[in-house]
Every structure is written in C-alpha cells, then in structure tokens.
Design an enzyme around this catalytic site. Structure first.
Site, PDB file in Angstrom:
ATOM      1  N   GLU A   1       4.752  67.292   6.433  1.00  0.00           N
ATOM      2  CA  GLU A   1       4.661  68.225   5.797  1.00  0.00           C
ATOM      3  C   GLU A   1       3.753  68.621   3.926  1.00  0.00           C
ATOM      4  OE1 GLU A   1       7.707  70.644   6.914  1.00  0.00           O
ATOM      5  OE2 GLU A   1       9.078  69.331   6.379  1.00  0.00           O
TER       6      GLU A   1
ATOM      7  N   CYS B   1      -4.054  40.807  10.994  1.00  0.00           N
ATOM      8  CA  CYS B   1      -3.153  41.714  11.190  1.00  0.00           C
ATOM      9  C   CYS B   1      -1.903  42.007  12.351  1.00  0.00           C
ATOM     10  CB  CYS B   1      -4.054  43.011  12.251  1.00  0.00           C
ATOM     11  SG  CYS B   1      -5.781  43.025  11.149  1.00  0.00           S
TER      12      CYS B   1
ATOM     13  N   ALA C   1     -19.831  26.314  18.739  1.00  0.00           N
ATOM     14  CA  ALA C   1     -21.528  26.396  18.546  1.00  0.00           C
ATOM     15  C   ALA C   1     -22.268  26.161  16.928  1.00  0.00           C
ATOM     16  CB  ALA C   1     -21.763  28.146  18.818  1.00  0.00           C
TER      17      ALA C   1
ATOM     18  N   CYS D   1      -7.909  38.473  13.432  1.00  0.00           N
ATOM     19  CA  CYS D   1      -6.692  40.032  13.404  1.00  0.00           C
ATOM     20  C   CYS D   1      -5.648  39.359  13.943  1.00  0.00           C
ATOM     21  CB  CYS D   1      -7.068  41.020  13.958  1.00  0.00           C
ATOM     22  SG  CYS D   1      -6.232  42.495  14.316  1.00  0.00           S
TER      23      CYS D   1
ATOM     24  N   GLU E   1     -16.198  29.940  21.189  1.00  0.00           N
ATOM     25  CA  GLU E   1     -15.042  30.095  20.093  1.00  0.00           C
ATOM     26  C   GLU E   1     -14.943  28.860  19.803  1.00  0.00           C
ATOM     27  OE1 GLU E   1     -13.487  32.384  17.649  1.00  0.00           O
ATOM     28  OE2 GLU E   1     -12.527  30.310  17.581  1.00  0.00           O
TER      29      GLU E   1
ATOM     30  N   HIS F   1       8.847  70.599  10.194  1.00  0.00           N
ATOM     31  CA  HIS F   1       9.682  70.094   9.617  1.00  0.00           C
ATOM     32  C   HIS F   1      10.842  69.243  10.105  1.00  0.00           C
ATOM     33  CE1 HIS F   1      12.303  71.037   6.289  1.00  0.00           C
ATOM     34  NE2 HIS F   1      13.016  71.962   7.222  1.00  0.00           N
TER      35      HIS F   1
ATOM     36  N   GLU G   1       1.247  42.704   0.873  1.00  0.00           N
ATOM     37  CA  GLU G   1       1.857  42.526   2.055  1.00  0.00           C
ATOM     38  C   GLU G   1       3.253  41.542   1.908  1.00  0.00           C
ATOM     39  OE1 GLU G   1      -1.061  42.694   4.595  1.00  0.00           O
ATOM     40  OE2 GLU G   1      -1.254  44.964   4.522  1.00  0.00           O
TER      41      GLU G   1
ATOM     42  N   LYS H   1       1.592  39.716  11.060  1.00  0.00           N
ATOM     43  CA  LYS H   1       1.822  40.354   9.491  1.00  0.00           C
ATOM     44  C   LYS H   1       2.819  41.525   9.555  1.00  0.00           C
ATOM     45  CE  LYS H   1      -0.410  43.909   8.063  1.00  0.00           C
ATOM     46  NZ  LYS H   1      -2.052  43.766   7.413  1.00  0.00           N
TER      47      LYS H   1
ATOM     48  N   TYR I   1      -3.913  43.025  -0.574  1.00  0.00           N
ATOM     49  CA  TYR I   1      -4.015  43.576   0.482  1.00  0.00           C
ATOM     50  C   TYR I   1      -2.558  42.902   1.043  1.00  0.00           C
ATOM     51  CZ  TYR I   1      -6.972  47.243   2.400  1.00  0.00           C
ATOM     52  OH  TYR I   1      -7.259  48.468   2.122  1.00  0.00           O
TER      53      TYR I   1
HETATM   54  P1  NDP Z   1      -7.537  41.172  -1.890  1.00  0.00           P
HETATM   55  O1  NDP Z   1      -9.285  41.020  -2.052  1.00  0.00           O
HETATM   56  O2  NDP Z   1      -7.432  42.616  -0.780  1.00  0.00           O
HETATM   57  O3  NDP Z   1      -7.438  40.745  -2.977  1.00  0.00           O
HETATM   58  C1  NDP Z   1      -8.004  39.097  -3.816  1.00  0.00           C
HETATM   59  C2  NDP Z   1      -6.912  38.908  -4.951  1.00  0.00           C
HETATM   60  O4  NDP Z   1      -6.963  38.130  -5.707  1.00  0.00           O
HETATM   61  C3  NDP Z   1      -7.693  40.409  -5.884  1.00  0.00           C
HETATM   62  O5  NDP Z   1      -6.014  41.257  -6.716  1.00  0.00           O
HETATM   63  C4  NDP Z   1      -8.071  40.194  -7.069  1.00  0.00           C
HETATM   64  O6  NDP Z   1      -7.619  40.372  -8.459  1.00  0.00           O
HETATM   65  C5  NDP Z   1      -7.736  38.579  -7.266  1.00  0.00           C
HETATM   66  N1  NDP Z   1      -8.036  36.987  -7.450  1.00  0.00           N
HETATM   67  C6  NDP Z   1      -9.008  37.011  -6.465  1.00  0.00           C
HETATM   68  N2  NDP Z   1     -10.279  35.818  -7.097  1.00  0.00           N
HETATM   69  C7  NDP Z   1      -9.083  35.830  -7.521  1.00  0.00           C
HETATM   70  C8  NDP Z   1      -8.952  34.464  -8.913  1.00  0.00           C
HETATM   71  N3  NDP Z   1     -10.127  33.626  -9.068  1.00  0.00           N
HETATM   72  N4  NDP Z   1      -7.132  34.430  -9.799  1.00  0.00           N
HETATM   73  C9  NDP Z   1      -7.087  34.680  -9.665  1.00  0.00           C
HETATM   74  N5  NDP Z   1      -6.609  35.753  -8.981  1.00  0.00           N
HETATM   75  C10 NDP Z   1      -7.939  36.404  -8.168  1.00  0.00           C
HETATM   76  O7  NDP Z   1      -8.275  39.802  -1.169  1.00  0.00           O
HETATM   77  P2  NDP Z   1      -6.445  39.608   0.290  1.00  0.00           P
HETATM   78  O8  NDP Z   1      -7.109  38.152   0.039  1.00  0.00           O
HETATM   79  O9  NDP Z   1      -5.591  40.292   0.410  1.00  0.00           O
HETATM   80  O10 NDP Z   1      -7.678  40.498   0.932  1.00  0.00           O
HETATM   81  C11 NDP Z   1      -8.712  39.649   1.672  1.00  0.00           C
HETATM   82  C12 NDP Z   1      -9.393  40.852   2.841  1.00  0.00           C
HETATM   83  O11 NDP Z   1      -8.844  41.187   4.286  1.00  0.00           O
HETATM   84  C13 NDP Z   1      -9.170  42.346   1.971  1.00  0.00           C
HETATM   85  O12 NDP Z   1      -9.394  42.810   0.997  1.00  0.00           O
HETATM   86  C14 NDP Z   1      -9.024  43.079   2.866  1.00  0.00           C
HETATM   87  O13 NDP Z   1     -10.343  43.402   3.504  1.00  0.00           O
HETATM   88  C15 NDP Z   1      -8.574  42.792   4.400  1.00  0.00           C
HETATM   89  N6  NDP Z   1      -7.336  42.759   4.491  1.00  0.00           N
HETATM   90  C16 NDP Z   1      -6.487  43.788   5.329  1.00  0.00           C
HETATM   91  C17 NDP Z   1      -5.501  44.474   5.014  1.00  0.00           C
HETATM   92  C18 NDP Z   1      -5.340  44.971   5.787  1.00  0.00           C
HETATM   93  O14 NDP Z   1      -6.151  46.011   6.356  1.00  0.00           O
HETATM   94  N7  NDP Z   1      -4.220  46.214   5.761  1.00  0.00           N
HETATM   95  C19 NDP Z   1      -4.208  43.064   5.371  1.00  0.00           C
HETATM   96  C20 NDP Z   1      -4.814  41.748   4.875  1.00  0.00           C
HETATM   97  C21 NDP Z   1      -6.585  41.532   4.391  1.00  0.00           C
HETATM   98  P3  NDP Z   1      -8.502  41.391  -8.681  1.00  0.00           P
HETATM   99  O15 NDP Z   1      -7.741  42.361  -8.474  1.00  0.00           O
HETATM  100  O16 NDP Z   1      -8.728  41.382 -10.357  1.00  0.00           O
HETATM  101  O17 NDP Z   1      -9.864  41.569  -8.083  1.00  0.00           O
END
Ligand code: NDP
Length: 450
Positions: A440, A48, A115, A43, A35, A435, A181, A51, A177
């Site tokens: 609940e 995570c 690596a 994360c 690494e 409660h 957030e 955040k 997401y």
């Molecule tokens: P997401 O996939 O959740 O969301 C990406 C968003 O960007 C979607 O709304 C998508 O639109 C939009 N998008 C994609 N491409 C374009 C584009 N070319 N132009 C405009 N809008 C676009 O990705 P995030 O970046 O928010 O997060 C990445 C991943 O990380 C998540 O999917 C999740 O797996 C993980 N994550 C998990 C968290 C948690 O567990 N709490 C917190 C943060 C991240 P559309 O909806 O139309 O596809």
C-alpha cells in the site's frame, strides 16, 4: 505437404524450446524436439525452481527467530540437507514429467539425443537424420568461470543443487543475481557466507539506491561482502580451499562458488559448420523475428544472451511460433520487463532506474520510502524495506518502480501491469490501498524528494 520430414526441429528442451515446440505442434506443425539431458532446462533443473525451493528452506531460520516475538517457542530446530535435496529432486522429477506429458500430448516427436546440425536443413539426432524446413536453437546457457589458476577447484550454481553436504564456510565470487541469491540461501542454512565482488556495488543494472540498500540489509543479516576485490588464484588446502585476492588476502573456505555470469551454449552441435553468426560473447545473432543469418535457422532465449530470463524465453517462443505459423503475430515488448532477485531480502524492479530516467528526461521526481515492515515490529529482527518510484513530472507517468523487501517479486509483478498500462502517479494516488500491507506504500507516496 512439403518435402521435409519435419517442419520445425527444436534443439533444446528448456523453457523456450518446449514452449515453442508444443505451441507449434498445437497449431498442426510437425515438430521434433531433441534434448539429451533433462527436460525443463536451466529453469526447472538448475535454476529458478530449485533455487526458489532453497530460498524457502533457508528462510525458516529467520522465521524461527521471528516466531519468539509472536509467542512461539521452538526447541532447537534441526536442518537436514539431504532431506531438502531429496524433496527438491522429487519436485523436479514431477515437473520434468509434466513437461514430457505436455510435449507428448501436443504431438511433438521427442528425441532424447544430442542434436547435430549437418546443414541449414538437416539435423542428426542419435542414429537418425531429419530434413527440416526450419530449425530452432534454444540451447540456453551455462555458468562461466574466468580463467584463473585453480579455477577447477571452484563450483558453479549447477553443482550447488547437488552438494553432498553443506560447507561450514562459503566464498561466493560475483555480485549479480546468482551471487546475491545463493548468499541468502547459504547464510540462511547456517553457512558462514562471504561475497567477493570486483565492483563497489552488487546487482549491476538495478537502481543505485536499491543496490546500496540491498547490500546493507544482507550485511545486517550476517553476510560479509568484500567489494572491489578480485580473486587471482585458488588453491586446495587440507580441508578446503583458499582464494588469493588482488588485495593480498588469503580467504579460506570449505567451498568457492563462482557466480560470474553465464555464457550461451553454442558448442558441440555443429553451429560453426553451418555458419550461424555469433557475437563477441558467443551469443547467436538474430533479427527481430529470431532469424539467424541462415534463413532456415532461428534462435531464442539464453543462447541469444539478451534478457536471460525464463518468461522472456517463453514469450519469444510464442512470438516466433505465432509469427511463423499464424496471421496473429505476438511480438515481445522488451520495454518494462519486470525482474526480481530472490535474495534475502528480495529485490524487484520494473521500468527505469533513477539514473536511466534522468538520462532521458529533464523532469524526474523521485518518491522514496524506507520503513520497518509490520512483521518486524514484533519479530525482533532488524529488517527494513525500501520502496522507490520514478515519475516524469510533465506527463505524470510512472517510469520505474523499485523495491527491496519481503515479497518484492510478488508486489512488483502487480506493479508491472500498471506500468505497462501507462499508469500515471495520479492513478497510483487514487488507487485504494490494501491495509495493512507493505504494497500500500506504493499508493500512498505523496511527497517527492527535494
Ligand atoms: P550476472 O550477470 O547477474 O552477474 C555476474 C556477476 O559476476 C557480476 O557482478 C559481474 O561483475 C561479475 N563478473 C563477471 N565477470 C567477472 C570476472 N571475470 N571476475 C569477477 N567477477 C566477474 O550473472 P549471474 O551469474 O549472477 O546470473 C546469470 C544470469 O542469469 C543473470 O544475469 C540473469 O539474467 C539470470 N538469472 C536470473 C535470476 C532471476 O530472475 N531471479 C536468478 C539467477 C540468474 P560486474 O557487476 O562488475 O559486471
């Protein structure tokens, strides 16, 4: 003893890589892990953990407002961004130290180098070269910004964890997401926040009612959301940036955050030369045993771009290691993976959405409840909670549980155990509630929607 220097060479020290390395080493496998950045990966360092700390920090603003309703008067609370960053960095350092100790204590050879794959069994790390029986790629992913003019002016979630100062206004592009957030975080910290999303609902993949409800609650708090809007270009202005939309609008802000998804980290370590197959999105293709097309090379976690969630990567790491080095396989069950978005209010789900359930089965009952959480009867804040349950009538099985509201992540984690155990609606109904709680509600929903 085989003729290799290393039994398992792990590339990438994030959640998946570290878990695989230390679990394998604990079984007596000779493991090296390379690494070249910080241990803990996305994360711990850029996801995570920081955040969630920011979510806590940002929630205080509302808590101070709510306090009045309970008899507390607080004079002019002051927020100090550098102090939050310093505190956050201190905690991240502590966690990195724990990761390092875990690896050292389990006997993993830790290489603080990048690596490079030389062939199917050889890795170079710094000046050293290793012959390895197996190689695991756990290099994660990184933020993706679409190719538009001025994209260099935008930041990603990576930079959000080290901003010199907070802007007055932020434009967040995306509706997933990270957009949801960071909108909550920025708004809570007093930044005027606008989300710009190409679709007509946030949070694709979640239940439709949840998607609508969550956006409405976010808007009620003061976050602006522009749906059906694409950004065509970004320009630098005198004191910030302007985004030009496909609707012909010019949106000015002090910072533009792109949260438009993440892509697998696949470049710069010799993947192409060795011929490891990838899909169209660049994700490394693996079979159900995390094996790539090159039999000695494995991959898991975000670099395979399937369920980009830390607990999935760690579960995959355990499955791989137990599968390879023990006679007690621990395969990952990808059904009913619970997930939460730490927006404000947060969103949690496990199992099927209403649309998915209706697609699969003809006999679906929906139980739904919208209510004012007890805290907000006195807080003076207008926040509602949504709870929703999807039940198959013929089997009585609960197929999905969804929530928007305080502690959704905590509550849905418990629900996920019930769903995994195959709980029926009758089991929920016969469970005694605690409660007074919000949770609940899930054991007192009696009437299906007509
Ligand atoms: P997401 O996939 O959740 O969301 C990406 C968003 O960007 C979607 O709304 C998508 O639109 C939009 N998008 C994609 N491409 C374009 C584009 N070319 N132009 C405009 N809008 C676009 O990705 P995030 O970046 O928010 O997060 C990445 C991943 O990380 C998540 O999917 C999740 O797996 C993980 N994550 C998990 C968290 C948690 O567990 N709490 C917190 C943060 C991240 P559309 O909806 O139309 O596809």
């Amino acid at each position: 003893m085989n003729h290799y220097d290393i039994d398992l060479f792990v590339i990438g020290g994030g959640s998946g890589g570290v878990r695989a390395a230390r679990t394998a080493a604990g079984l007596g496998v000779r493991v090296a892990l390379a690494e070249n950045r910080h241990l803990g990966g996305t994360c711990v360092n850029l996801g995570c953990v920081p955040k969630k700390l920011f979510v806590y920090a940002s929630h205080f603003r509302e808590d101070f407002l709510a306090a009045k309703g309970f008899g507390w008067f607080i004079n002019q609370p002051q927020f100090d961004w550098p102090r939050l960053l310093a505190q956050k960095n201190h905690e991240i350092e502590r966690l990195r130290g724990i990761y390092q100790d875990l690896l050292n204590d389990s006997g993993v050879m830790l290489l603080e180098d990048r690596a490079h794959l030389l062939d199917a069994h050889t890795v170079r790390a710094g000046e050293r070269q290793f012959r390895c029986e197996r190689i695991l790629i756990a290099t994660g992913g990184c933020p993706f910004i679409p190719d538009i003019p001025g994209k260099e002016h935008a930041v990603t979630s990576d930079e959000m964890f080290a901003l010199d100062r907070l802007p007055k206004r932020i434009l967040i592009v995306g509706g997933g997401y990270i957009a949801a957030e960071f909108a909550g975080i920025m708004h809570g910290l007093g930044v005027e926040t606008t989300i710009c999303h190409r679709g007509d609902k946030l949070l694709k993949g979640f239940d439709e009612d949840v998607r609508t409800f969550a956006a409405r609650e976010m808007c009620k708090k003061g976050i602006a959301i522009r749906f059906n809007t694409q950004i065509d270009a970004i320009e630098k202005t005198g004191n910030g940036f302007a985004a030009h939309t496909d609707q012909g609008h010019r949106l000015e802000s002090g910072l533009i955050l792109y949260a438009t998804g993440r892509t697998p980290n696949i470049s710069g370590f010799g993947l192409e030369a060795v011929g490891v197959e990838q899909d169209d999105a660049g994700a490394i293709k693996v079979d159900e045993h995390y094996q790539t097309n090159i039999p000695s090379i494995y991959a898991l976690g975000d670099v395979t771009h399937r369920f980009n969630l830390t607990p999935v990567a760690t579960a995959e790491a355990m499955a791989l290691v137990y599968g390879l080095y023990t006679d007690k396989p621990a395969p990952v069950d990808y059904d009913n993976i619970p997930t939460a978005v730490f927006s404000q209010p947060p969103v949690g789900m496990v199992g099927l959405t209403e649309a998915e359930a209706k697609n699969r089965y003809p006999d679906i009952d929906i139980y739904q409840s919208v209510f004012t959480p007890m805290k907000h009867t006195l807080s003076g804040l207008d926040e509602k909670t949504l709870m929703k349950m999807i039940v198959r009538r013929s089997t009585d099985r609960v197929l999905g549980v969804h929530m928007v509201g305080t502690d959704a992540g905590e509550i849905i984690q418990g629900m996920a155990v019930a769903i995994r155990a195959g709980a029926t609606k009758a089991v929920f109904d016969s469970t005694i509630g605690i409660h007074p709680t919000a949770a609940e509600e899930f054991v007192t929903m009696r009437k299906a929607e007509l």
